[in-house]
Design a protein around this motif. Structure first.
Motif, PDB file in Angstrom:
ATOM      1  N   GLY A   1       0.628  -1.340   0.154  1.00 47.09           N
ATOM      2  CA  GLY A   1       0.008  -0.024   0.199  1.00 47.09           C
ATOM      3  C   GLY A   1       0.937   1.502   0.330  1.00 47.09           C
ATOM      4  O   GLY A   1       0.758   2.455  -0.778  1.00 47.09           O
ATOM      5  N   VAL A   2       1.930   1.060   0.919  1.00 40.69           N
ATOM      6  CA  VAL A   2       2.954   2.611   0.663  1.00 40.69           C
ATOM      7  C   VAL A   2       3.683   2.824  -0.456  1.00 40.69           C
ATOM      8  O   VAL A   2       3.155   3.588  -1.105  1.00 40.69           O
ATOM      9  CB  VAL A   2       4.095   2.217   1.983  1.00 40.69           C
ATOM     10  CG1 VAL A   2       5.223   3.221   2.016  1.00 40.69           C
ATOM     11  CG2 VAL A   2       3.205   2.670   3.253  1.00 40.69           C
ATOM     12  N   LEU A   3       3.899   1.561  -1.295  1.00 42.39           N
ATOM     13  CA  LEU A   3       4.488   1.267  -2.119  1.00 42.39           C
ATOM     14  C   LEU A   3       3.673   2.213  -3.578  1.00 42.39           C
ATOM     15  O   LEU A   3       3.783   3.069  -4.440  1.00 42.39           O
ATOM     16  CB  LEU A   3       5.119   0.385  -2.873  1.00 42.39           C
ATOM     17  CG  LEU A   3       6.200  -0.304  -2.020  1.00 42.39           C
ATOM     18  CD1 LEU A   3       6.735  -1.884  -2.400  1.00 42.39           C
ATOM     19  CD2 LEU A   3       7.298   0.521  -2.204  1.00 42.39           C
ATOM     20  N   LEU A   4       1.782   1.672  -3.191  1.00 42.61           N
ATOM     21  CA  LEU A   4       1.377   2.032  -5.058  1.00 42.61           C
ATOM     22  C   LEU A   4       1.045   3.683  -4.685  1.00 42.61           C
ATOM     23  O   LEU A   4       1.012   4.358  -5.267  1.00 42.61           O
ATOM     24  CB  LEU A   4      -0.242   1.450  -4.019  1.00 42.61           C
ATOM     25  CG  LEU A   4       0.131  -0.267  -4.664  1.00 42.61           C
ATOM     26  CD1 LEU A   4      -1.156  -1.001  -4.430  1.00 42.61           C
ATOM     27  CD2 LEU A   4       0.603   0.109  -6.597  1.00 42.61           C
ATOM     28  N   VAL A   5       0.999   3.895  -3.162  1.00 44.05           N
ATOM     29  CA  VAL A   5       0.753   5.584  -3.064  1.00 44.05           C
ATOM     30  C   VAL A   5       1.741   6.137  -3.191  1.00 44.05           C
ATOM     31  O   VAL A   5       1.415   6.661  -4.120  1.00 44.05           O
ATOM     32  CB  VAL A   5       0.081   5.954  -1.671  1.00 44.05           C
ATOM     33  CG1 VAL A   5       0.272   7.434  -0.802  1.00 44.05           C
ATOM     34  CG2 VAL A   5      -1.128   5.180  -1.146  1.00 44.05           C
TER      35      VAL A   5
ATOM     36  N   GLY B   1       1.977   7.041  -7.018  1.00 46.37           N
ATOM     37  CA  GLY B   1       0.861   7.985  -6.914  1.00 46.37           C
ATOM     38  C   GLY B   1       2.007   8.844  -7.126  1.00 46.37           C
ATOM     39  O   GLY B   1       1.300   9.276  -8.310  1.00 46.37           O
ATOM     40  N   ILE B   2       2.217   9.587  -5.788  1.00 40.57           N
ATOM     41  CA  ILE B   2       2.702  10.204  -5.708  1.00 40.57           C
ATOM     42  C   ILE B   2       3.487  11.299  -6.870  1.00 40.57           C
ATOM     43  O   ILE B   2       3.716  12.258  -6.715  1.00 40.57           O
ATOM     44  CB  ILE B   2       3.029  10.490  -4.009  1.00 40.57           C
ATOM     45  CG1 ILE B   2       1.490  10.761  -2.860  1.00 40.57           C
ATOM     46  CG2 ILE B   2       3.297  11.965  -3.762  1.00 40.57           C
ATOM     47  CD1 ILE B   2       1.977  10.180  -2.268  1.00 40.57           C
ATOM     48  N   TYR B   3       4.447   9.811  -7.171  1.00 44.89           N
ATOM     49  CA  TYR B   3       5.457  10.040  -7.899  1.00 44.89           C
ATOM     50  C   TYR B   3       5.291  10.425  -8.891  1.00 44.89           C
ATOM     51  O   TYR B   3       6.090  11.418 -10.099  1.00 44.89           O
ATOM     52  CB  TYR B   3       6.340   8.678  -8.089  1.00 44.89           C
ATOM     53  CG  TYR B   3       7.587   9.121  -8.954  1.00 44.89           C
ATOM     54  CD1 TYR B   3       9.219  10.330  -8.715  1.00 44.89           C
ATOM     55  CD2 TYR B   3       7.627   8.563 -10.007  1.00 44.89           C
ATOM     56  CE1 TYR B   3       9.691   9.795  -9.675  1.00 44.89           C
ATOM     57  CE2 TYR B   3       9.265   8.941 -10.119  1.00 44.89           C
ATOM     58  CZ  TYR B   3       9.881   9.450 -11.018  1.00 44.89           C
ATOM     59  OH  TYR B   3      11.175   9.861 -11.226  1.00 44.89           O
TER      60      TYR B   3
ATOM     61  N   LEU C   1      -4.635  10.830 -18.884  1.00 45.60           N
ATOM     62  CA  LEU C   1      -4.221   9.246 -18.888  1.00 45.60           C
ATOM     63  C   LEU C   1      -3.727   9.373 -17.722  1.00 45.60           C
ATOM     64  O   LEU C   1      -3.343   7.945 -16.518  1.00 45.60           O
ATOM     65  CB  LEU C   1      -3.508   8.728 -19.469  1.00 45.60           C
ATOM     66  CG  LEU C   1      -3.262   7.183 -19.680  1.00 45.60           C
ATOM     67  CD1 LEU C   1      -4.764   6.426 -19.777  1.00 45.60           C
ATOM     68  CD2 LEU C   1      -3.074   6.900 -21.056  1.00 45.60           C
ATOM     69  N   ALA C   2      -2.408   9.607 -16.830  1.00 48.81           N
ATOM     70  CA  ALA C   2      -1.607   9.863 -16.208  1.00 48.81           C
ATOM     71  C   ALA C   2      -2.642  10.216 -15.002  1.00 48.81           C
ATOM     72  O   ALA C   2      -2.135   9.677 -13.695  1.00 48.81           O
ATOM     73  CB  ALA C   2      -0.415  10.628 -16.341  1.00 48.81           C
ATOM     74  N   LEU C   3      -3.448  11.040 -15.046  1.00 48.85           N
ATOM     75  CA  LEU C   3      -4.552  11.444 -13.728  1.00 48.85           C
ATOM     76  C   LEU C   3      -5.413  10.093 -13.375  1.00 48.85           C
ATOM     77  O   LEU C   3      -4.928  10.092 -11.867  1.00 48.85           O
ATOM     78  CB  LEU C   3      -4.741  12.858 -14.160  1.00 48.85           C
ATOM     79  CG  LEU C   3      -4.330  14.223 -13.700  1.00 48.85           C
ATOM     80  CD1 LEU C   3      -4.647  15.367 -14.097  1.00 48.85           C
ATOM     81  CD2 LEU C   3      -3.143  14.292 -11.856  1.00 48.85           C
ATOM     82  N   GLY C   4      -5.681   9.511 -14.393  1.00 47.00           N
ATOM     83  CA  GLY C   4      -6.508   8.726 -13.768  1.00 47.00           C
ATOM     84  C   GLY C   4      -5.862   7.608 -13.466  1.00 47.00           C
ATOM     85  O   GLY C   4      -6.303   6.652 -12.033  1.00 47.00           O
TER      86      GLY C   4
ATOM     87  N   LEU D   1      -5.989   5.599  -9.402  1.00 44.51           N
ATOM     88  CA  LEU D   1      -6.206   4.519  -9.094  1.00 44.51           C
ATOM     89  C   LEU D   1      -4.441   3.995  -8.274  1.00 44.51           C
ATOM     90  O   LEU D   1      -5.696   3.146  -6.903  1.00 44.51           O
ATOM     91  CB  LEU D   1      -6.465   3.414 -10.025  1.00 44.51           C
ATOM     92  CG  LEU D   1      -7.655   4.005 -11.079  1.00 44.51           C
ATOM     93  CD1 LEU D   1      -7.117   2.743 -12.895  1.00 44.51           C
ATOM     94  CD2 LEU D   1      -8.602   2.920  -9.994  1.00 44.51           C
ATOM     95  N   LEU D   2      -3.822   4.065  -8.555  1.00 44.47           N
ATOM     96  CA  LEU D   2      -2.755   3.833  -7.396  1.00 44.47           C
ATOM     97  C   LEU D   2      -3.271   4.275  -6.018  1.00 44.47           C
ATOM     98  O   LEU D   2      -3.188   3.601  -5.030  1.00 44.47           O
ATOM     99  CB  LEU D   2      -1.325   4.900  -7.899  1.00 44.47           C
ATOM    100  CG  LEU D   2      -0.672   3.748  -9.534  1.00 44.47           C
ATOM    101  CD1 LEU D   2       0.481   4.500  -9.567  1.00 44.47           C
ATOM    102  CD2 LEU D   2      -0.303   2.521  -8.341  1.00 44.47           C
ATOM    103  N   ILE D   3      -3.459   5.649  -6.038  1.00 41.52           N
ATOM    104  CA  ILE D   3      -3.631   6.520  -4.700  1.00 41.52           C
ATOM    105  C   ILE D   3      -4.784   5.917  -3.756  1.00 41.52           C
ATOM    106  O   ILE D   3      -4.825   5.014  -2.632  1.00 41.52           O
ATOM    107  CB  ILE D   3      -3.939   7.708  -4.497  1.00 41.52           C
ATOM    108  CG1 ILE D   3      -2.002   7.928  -5.105  1.00 41.52           C
ATOM    109  CG2 ILE D   3      -4.116   8.269  -3.292  1.00 41.52           C
ATOM    110  CD1 ILE D   3      -2.411   9.919  -4.834  1.00 41.52           C
TER     111      ILE D   3
END
Length: 76
Positions: free
Chosen positions: A23-27, A30-32, A42-45, A49-51
């Protein structure tokens, strides 16, 4: 209804720690992606999803419940 009765593996400490790390890696991913220069629709979508999935994994690990990714079932 208690999720532990139906899914006892979710209460396992190793399962919860690995879910929290993912979960920390996905968030963080997403922030990166959000902080990069080439951000389009597309990147914002993808960031959303990642966050969302990362946050759900963190919350599920904290509460000891199955996450959205865990509810998808066995994938090939």
């Amino acid at each position: 209804m208690n999720d532990h009765a139906h899914e006892p593996h979710v209460a396992n400490r190793a399962y919860r720690v690995s879910g929290a790390i993912l979960g920390v890696l996905l968030v963080a991913s997403g922030i990166y992606v959000l902080w990069t220069d080439a951000v389009d629709l597309l990147a914002l979508g993808g960031v959303a999803l990642l966050i969302a999935f990362g946050g759900n994994l963190l919350f599920s690990a904290w509460r000891g419940r199955a996450s959205w990714l865990g509810k998808l079932g066995p994938l090939p």
